[in-house]
Design a protein around this motif. Structure first.
Motif, PDB file in Angstrom:
ATOM      1  N   ASN A   1       0.564  -1.164  -0.456  1.00  0.00           N
ATOM      2  CA  ASN A   1      -0.397   0.173   0.448  1.00  0.00           C
ATOM      3  C   ASN A   1       1.566   1.326   0.381  1.00  0.00           C
ATOM      4  OD1 ASN A   1      -2.104  -1.528  -0.586  1.00  0.00           O
ATOM      5  ND2 ASN A   1      -2.527  -1.466   2.229  1.00  0.00           N
ATOM      6  N   ARG A   2       1.797   1.191   0.814  1.00  0.00           N
ATOM      7  CA  ARG A   2       2.940   2.694   0.433  1.00  0.00           C
ATOM      8  C   ARG A   2       3.557   2.374  -1.266  1.00  0.00           C
ATOM      9  NH1 ARG A   2       6.662   0.632   5.541  1.00  0.00           N
ATOM     10  NH2 ARG A   2       4.830   0.731   7.269  1.00  0.00           N
ATOM     11  N   MET A   3       3.783   1.570  -1.601  1.00  0.00           N
ATOM     12  CA  MET A   3       4.773   1.514  -2.987  1.00  0.00           C
ATOM     13  C   MET A   3       3.722   2.338  -3.700  1.00  0.00           C
ATOM     14  SD  MET A   3       6.657  -1.641  -3.180  1.00  0.00           S
ATOM     15  CE  MET A   3       7.851  -0.901  -4.444  1.00  0.00           C
ATOM     16  N   ALA A   4       2.428   2.094  -3.559  1.00  0.00           N
ATOM     17  CA  ALA A   4       0.923   1.621  -4.408  1.00  0.00           C
ATOM     18  C   ALA A   4       0.408   3.497  -4.042  1.00  0.00           C
ATOM     19  CB  ALA A   4      -0.008   1.012  -4.603  1.00  0.00           C
ATOM     20  N   LYS A   5       0.950   3.935  -2.504  1.00  0.00           N
ATOM     21  CA  LYS A   5      -0.277   4.693  -2.136  1.00  0.00           C
ATOM     22  C   LYS A   5      -1.673   4.356  -2.021  1.00  0.00           C
ATOM     23  CE  LYS A   5       3.596   8.413  -3.966  1.00  0.00           C
ATOM     24  NZ  LYS A   5       4.121   9.370  -4.343  1.00  0.00           N
ATOM     25  N   LYS A   6      -2.251   3.576  -1.608  1.00  0.00           N
ATOM     26  CA  LYS A   6      -2.885   3.933  -1.372  1.00  0.00           C
ATOM     27  C   LYS A   6      -3.335   3.591   0.136  1.00  0.00           C
ATOM     28  CE  LYS A   6      -4.285   0.650  -5.060  1.00  0.00           C
ATOM     29  NZ  LYS A   6      -4.836  -0.758  -5.630  1.00  0.00           N
ATOM     30  N   GLU A   7      -4.575   3.287   0.247  1.00  0.00           N
ATOM     31  CA  GLU A   7      -5.024   3.633   2.035  1.00  0.00           C
ATOM     32  C   GLU A   7      -4.634   1.986   2.217  1.00  0.00           C
ATOM     33  OE1 GLU A   7      -9.796   2.948   2.227  1.00  0.00           O
ATOM     34  OE2 GLU A   7     -10.210   4.529   1.195  1.00  0.00           O
ATOM     35  N   VAL A   8      -4.645   2.270   4.370  1.00  0.00           N
ATOM     36  CA  VAL A   8      -4.334   1.405   5.352  1.00  0.00           C
ATOM     37  C   VAL A   8      -5.321   0.095   5.148  1.00  0.00           C
ATOM     38  CG1 VAL A   8      -2.876   0.545   7.322  1.00  0.00           C
ATOM     39  CG2 VAL A   8      -2.830   2.683   6.278  1.00  0.00           C
ATOM     40  N   VAL A   9      -4.821  -0.905   5.038  1.00  0.00           N
ATOM     41  CA  VAL A   9      -6.089  -2.623   5.143  1.00  0.00           C
ATOM     42  C   VAL A   9      -6.129  -2.343   6.676  1.00  0.00           C
ATOM     43  CG1 VAL A   9      -6.321  -4.892   5.106  1.00  0.00           C
ATOM     44  CG2 VAL A   9      -4.625  -3.406   3.720  1.00  0.00           C
ATOM     45  N   ILE A  10      -7.324  -2.765   6.757  1.00  0.00           N
ATOM     46  CA  ILE A  10      -8.725  -2.643   7.814  1.00  0.00           C
ATOM     47  C   ILE A  10      -8.105  -3.989   8.826  1.00  0.00           C
ATOM     48  CG2 ILE A  10     -10.617  -2.323   9.348  1.00  0.00           C
ATOM     49  CD1 ILE A  10     -11.410  -0.395   6.678  1.00  0.00           C
ATOM     50  N   ASP A  11      -8.083  -4.263   9.602  1.00  0.00           N
ATOM     51  CA  ASP A  11      -7.854  -6.194   9.921  1.00  0.00           C
ATOM     52  C   ASP A  11      -8.690  -6.850   9.822  1.00  0.00           C
ATOM     53  OD1 ASP A  11      -5.899  -4.904  11.165  1.00  0.00           O
ATOM     54  OD2 ASP A  11      -6.103  -4.782  13.475  1.00  0.00           O
ATOM     55  N   ASP A  12     -10.266  -5.852   9.783  1.00  0.00           N
ATOM     56  CA  ASP A  12     -11.298  -7.056   9.203  1.00  0.00           C
ATOM     57  C   ASP A  12     -10.994  -7.577   7.578  1.00  0.00           C
ATOM     58  OD1 ASP A  12     -12.806  -6.402  11.880  1.00  0.00           O
ATOM     59  OD2 ASP A  12     -13.627  -4.954  11.462  1.00  0.00           O
TER      60      ASP A  12
END
Length: 119
Positions: free
Chosen positions: A51-62
């Protein structure tokens, strides 16, 4: 002759055996409880890096948790898929008579019992 006499070596072996079994069980419980946590931690780490490389949101644990119903559905789908790969048999047995070629090995003329007597 008294068979109920138990010496100290017998008690030592018994207690040591029980201790080894319980230590092994505690170790296995620890392994089974920590392996899923390690796998989840590795998956989270890989997703955060992606996600850091694609600059996306952080994944939710659910989103990382797979429920028992989902696992059962996946297992059933795999079971049905692998069972469909087998051919369906007709369950009919046919017997064909096959003519065998002549073989001198099975000929009675050349048997071992044929003894040539001098004339």
């Amino acid at each position: 002759m008294n068979l109920l006499i138990v010496d100290s070596m017998t008690w030592t072996i018994t207690v040591l055996g029980w201790f080894i079994v319980f230590v092994a069980l505690v170790f296995l419980i620890g392994v089974f409880l920590t392996v899923p946590k390690i796998l989840t931690w590795g998956t989270r780490r890989a997703l955060r890096k992606k996600n850091r490389m694609a600059k996306k949101e952080v994944v939710i644990d659910d989103e990382l948790v797979i429920t028992g119903e989902t696992n059962a559905a996946i297992a059933m789908a795999l079971h049905l898929y692998f069972n469909e790969q087998h051919d369906e048999e007709s369950n009919v047995i046919t017997i064909k008579e096959v003519k065998k070629r002549y073989s001198p090995w099975s000929s009675k003329v050349y048997s071992f019992n044929n003894v040539n007597f001098p004339r």
